[in-house]
Design an enzyme around this catalytic site. Structure first.
Site, PDB file in Angstrom:
ATOM      1  N   CYS A   1       3.641   3.354   2.571  1.00 14.80           N
ATOM      2  CA  CYS A   1       3.903   2.712   3.841  1.00 14.80           C
ATOM      3  C   CYS A   1       4.839   1.503   3.980  1.00 14.80           C
ATOM      4  O   CYS A   1       6.182   1.799   3.958  1.00 14.80           O
ATOM      5  CB  CYS A   1       3.021   2.065   4.112  1.00 14.80           C
ATOM      6  SG  CYS A   1       1.390   3.463   4.626  1.00 14.80           S
TER       7      CYS A   1
HETATM    8  N1  SAJ Z   1       2.647  -6.059  -3.501  1.00 17.38           N
HETATM    9  C1  SAJ Z   1       3.577  -7.179  -4.559  1.00 17.38           C
HETATM   10  N2  SAJ Z   1       2.669  -7.775  -4.001  1.00 17.38           N
HETATM   11  C2  SAJ Z   1       2.602  -8.617  -2.718  1.00 17.38           C
HETATM   12  C3  SAJ Z   1       1.510  -7.644  -2.468  1.00 17.38           C
HETATM   13  C4  SAJ Z   1       1.620  -5.986  -2.856  1.00 17.38           C
HETATM   14  O1  SAJ Z   1       4.079  -6.422  -5.388  1.00 17.38           O
HETATM   15  O2  SAJ Z   1       1.615  -9.850  -2.856  1.00 17.38           O
HETATM   16  C5  SAJ Z   1       2.953  -4.366  -3.473  1.00 17.38           C
HETATM   17  C6  SAJ Z   1       1.850  -3.457  -4.640  1.00 17.38           C
HETATM   18  O3  SAJ Z   1       1.556  -3.613  -5.633  1.00 17.38           O
HETATM   19  C7  SAJ Z   1       2.178  -2.294  -3.861  1.00 17.38           C
HETATM   20  C8  SAJ Z   1       2.535  -2.517  -2.532  1.00 17.38           C
HETATM   21  O4  SAJ Z   1       3.483  -3.610  -2.511  1.00 17.38           O
HETATM   22  O5  SAJ Z   1       2.221  -1.548  -4.825  1.00 17.38           O
HETATM   23  C9  SAJ Z   1       2.209  -2.454  -1.326  1.00 17.38           C
HETATM   24  O6  SAJ Z   1       0.601  -3.301  -1.635  1.00 17.38           O
HETATM   25  P1  SAJ Z   1      -0.134  -3.344  -0.172  1.00 17.38           P
HETATM   26  O7  SAJ Z   1      -0.891  -3.863  -0.393  1.00 17.38           O
HETATM   27  O8  SAJ Z   1       0.675  -3.571   0.836  1.00 17.38           O
HETATM   28  O9  SAJ Z   1      -1.037  -2.010   0.035  1.00 17.38           O
HETATM   29  P2  SAJ Z   1      -0.846  -0.721   0.739  1.00 17.38           P
HETATM   30  O10 SAJ Z   1       0.600   0.010   0.917  1.00 17.38           O
HETATM   31  O11 SAJ Z   1      -1.736   0.241   0.325  1.00 17.38           O
HETATM   32  O12 SAJ Z   1      -1.389  -1.175   1.904  1.00 17.38           O
HETATM   33  C10 SAJ Z   1      -1.267  -1.399   2.808  1.00 17.38           C
HETATM   34  C11 SAJ Z   1      -1.770  -2.373   3.978  1.00 17.38           C
HETATM   35  N3  SAJ Z   1      -2.539  -3.557   2.929  1.00 17.38           N
HETATM   36  C12 SAJ Z   1      -2.709  -4.851   3.469  1.00 17.38           C
HETATM   37  O13 SAJ Z   1      -2.566  -5.544   4.172  1.00 17.38           O
HETATM   38  C13 SAJ Z   1      -3.156  -5.726   2.211  1.00 17.38           C
HETATM   39  C14 SAJ Z   1      -1.620  -2.545   4.712  1.00 17.38           C
HETATM   40  O14 SAJ Z   1      -0.344  -2.714   5.361  1.00 17.38           O
HETATM   41  C15 SAJ Z   1      -1.582  -1.300   5.893  1.00 17.38           C
HETATM   42  O15 SAJ Z   1      -2.741  -0.827   6.760  1.00 17.38           O
HETATM   43  C16 SAJ Z   1      -1.102  -0.017   4.529  1.00 17.38           C
HETATM   44  O16 SAJ Z   1      -0.933  -0.637   3.798  1.00 17.38           O
HETATM   45  C17 SAJ Z   1      -0.781   1.381   5.805  1.00 17.38           C
HETATM   46  O17 SAJ Z   1      -1.408   2.187   5.634  1.00 17.38           O
HETATM   47  O18 SAJ Z   1      -0.561   1.092   6.202  1.00 17.38           O
END
Ligand code: SAJ
Length: 444
Positions: free
Chosen positions: A281
């Site tokens: 996403c």
């Molecule tokens: N990441 C960073 N720094 C941060 C947070 C995340 O580098 O501070 C990286 C993570 O390592 C990862 C990517 O970004 O590679 C995405 O991380 P994420 O925590 O957004 O995880 P996803 O994509 O599995 O899930 C997100 C959901 N996460 C949160 O809200 C915490 C949400 O945004 C959505 O429900 C989901 O994507 C979706 O399916 O849309």
């Protein structure tokens, strides 16, 4: 012959079957969104039929074997044994259900344009079986306008009219893979129908699995909400990634800066620098929105710049690995590098769009000898390389010129690794608090 129409009685009947859970539910797409949702409805007492093109997945569900870390096999087996949940590859099962929820992937093309192939295919499949009284809900993350411009025309090609004969709503998925804290039940659900009855029926349905359902005026509001939520994350992650690069130049500890900023009780929300953004996403959704915005002659410069900053992180990690090796008078070429963690985020088993893949590709291009370990990813293909996770032993770390922590899975005993490794480059700040001269961290 008079055109069959949905009567007020039929509608009342549909409402009461949703209310008393005798309405049958179909879920198209049984991935990290569809399977948990299908199981949630089955556990709420509905009869649910999952439809997925992947025979392997269908067989596993039928056997009660989960293929997702977030779903215990015991839960799945119980729902299947009770006859509440079944899975099939045959779309004709959609004829028999009352509600159809689409949870298919929305990837990007090679040129970073939205790829709606799966949504179009699912809509065409549904159109073959669409009948009076069907409630169709799209959950896949996509740009505002998809429900109205792509799904609706396909369903209307059957001659049935939305809001009169059948109902169509957008309701974004909000699964956080790997999260034990946030579930379908305690995560508010947004529903935006093509017209009021579509919204109401979807809200009635989701109230069985979510503690809070918010009705919005159109599918576009619900679609924009979802991409906004994810773009919000993308731009904030890009902000701290850029901050980490600046802090490295200014010799300021970015992790300390973030920890101190996090003491602000209002108006701030911590994000953390890393090797880039992975998953299905966050790396994609900015491009979905940017592509749609271009139709309105609007260039989402800020959103696209943030996505680009995140995309530069793997290259930056490799540059910093070179710099770390140089402190030991080693060049990258010919050095033995161990990558710890290749999943796109900690404690999950998904490697899709993981920045680790790009880091490994670049290291191999620069003639380093690369091995990896990931407890959740036994092997994967990178270009024409097939890599297998090594076995971790206490002593193995000293065999490498540099251990690069790309995904900080909880299983890693960082203190013991710090004792054994010649050099560690920590891209996640997970070794903060371990003071050792052989540890170099991103953003310090
Ligand atoms: N990441 C960073 N720094 C941060 C947070 C995340 O580098 O501070 C990286 C993570 O390592 C990862 C990517 O970004 O590679 C995405 O991380 P994420 O925590 O957004 O995880 P996803 O994509 O599995 O899930 C997100 C959901 N996460 C949160 O809200 C915490 C949400 O945004 C959505 O429900 C989901 O994507 C979706 O399916 O849309």
């Amino acid at each position: 012959m008079a055109r069959a129409e949905l009567t007020v009685n039929d509608l009342r009947n549909l409402e009461s079957r949703i209310r008393d859970k005798s309405a049958d539910i179909g879920v198209v797409g049984l991935g990290y969104v569809g399977l948990p949702l299908a199981l949630a409805f089955a556990e709420a007492g509905f009869n649910v039929t999952g439809v997925d093109a992947d025979k392997g997945r269908v067989n596993k569900i039928t056997r009660g074997t989960s293929y997702l870390l977030d779903i215990e096999s015991a839960r799945l087996k119980k729902a299947v044994t009770k006859g509440r949940l079944k899975a099939t590859t045959s779309q004709s099962a959609l004829r028999r259900v009352d509600t159809i929820i689409i949870c298919v992937p929305t990837p990007l093309t090679k040129t970073k344009e939205p790829d709606l192939t799966y949504i179009v295919a699912a809509s065409n499949d549904i159109a073959r079986f669409l009948r009076l009284g069907h409630l169709v809900i799209l959950e896949s993350t996509t740009y505002p306008g998809t429900t109205r411009e792509i799904v609706l025309p396909i369903l209307e090609s059957t001659g049935l009219k939305v809001g009169v004969d059948y109902f169509l709503t957008f309701s974004p998925e909000r699964i956080d893979p790997g999260s034990r804290k946030f579930t379908i039940k305690n995560t508010p659900k947004i529903v935006g129908g093509m017209e009021p009855t579509s919204t109401k029926l979807a809200a009635l349905l989701y109230r069985h699995v979510s503690d809070r359902v918010l009705e919005v005026s159109t599918p576009e509001v619900a679609e924009m909400d979802k991409v906004f939520e994810n773009v919000f994350r993308s731009v904030n992650i890009a902000l701290v990634n850029e901050l980490a690069k600046l802090c490295e130049k200014m010799n300021i500890n970015v992790w300390e800066v973030i920890r101190s900023a996090s003491t602000k009780p209002f108006g701030y929300m911590p994000f953390y620098p890393g090797p880039g953004v992975g998953g299905h996403c966050i790396p994609l959704d900015p491009y979905y929105l940017a592509s749609k915005a271009r139709e309105y002659f609007f260039h989402t410069r800020f959103i696209e710049l943030a996505a680009e900053i995140n995309e530069t992180m793997p290259e930056y990690i490799v540059e910093q690995t070179v710099a770390a090796l140089n402190t030991r008078s080693r060049s990258l070429k010919g050095s033995k590098i161990l990558i710890l963690g290749v999943a796109y985020k900690k404690d999950i088993e998904d490697v899709r769009e993981s920045p680790a893949l790009r880091v490994i590709e670049l290291l191999i291009e620069k003639k380093a000898m690369v091995h990896y370990h990931d407890p959740y990813i036994p092997d994967f293909r990178e270009g024409n390389h097939r890599l297998r996770s090594i076995k971790l032993t206490k002593k193995v770390f000293s065999n490498y010129d540099c251990v690069v922590i790309v995904t900080d899975h909880s299983c890693y005993d960082l203190k013991s690794i710090a004792k054994e490794a010649k050099l560690i480059f920590d891209t996640r700040g997970c070794t903060v608090g371990i003071n050792a001269s052989n540890i170099i961290r991103l953003g310090e």
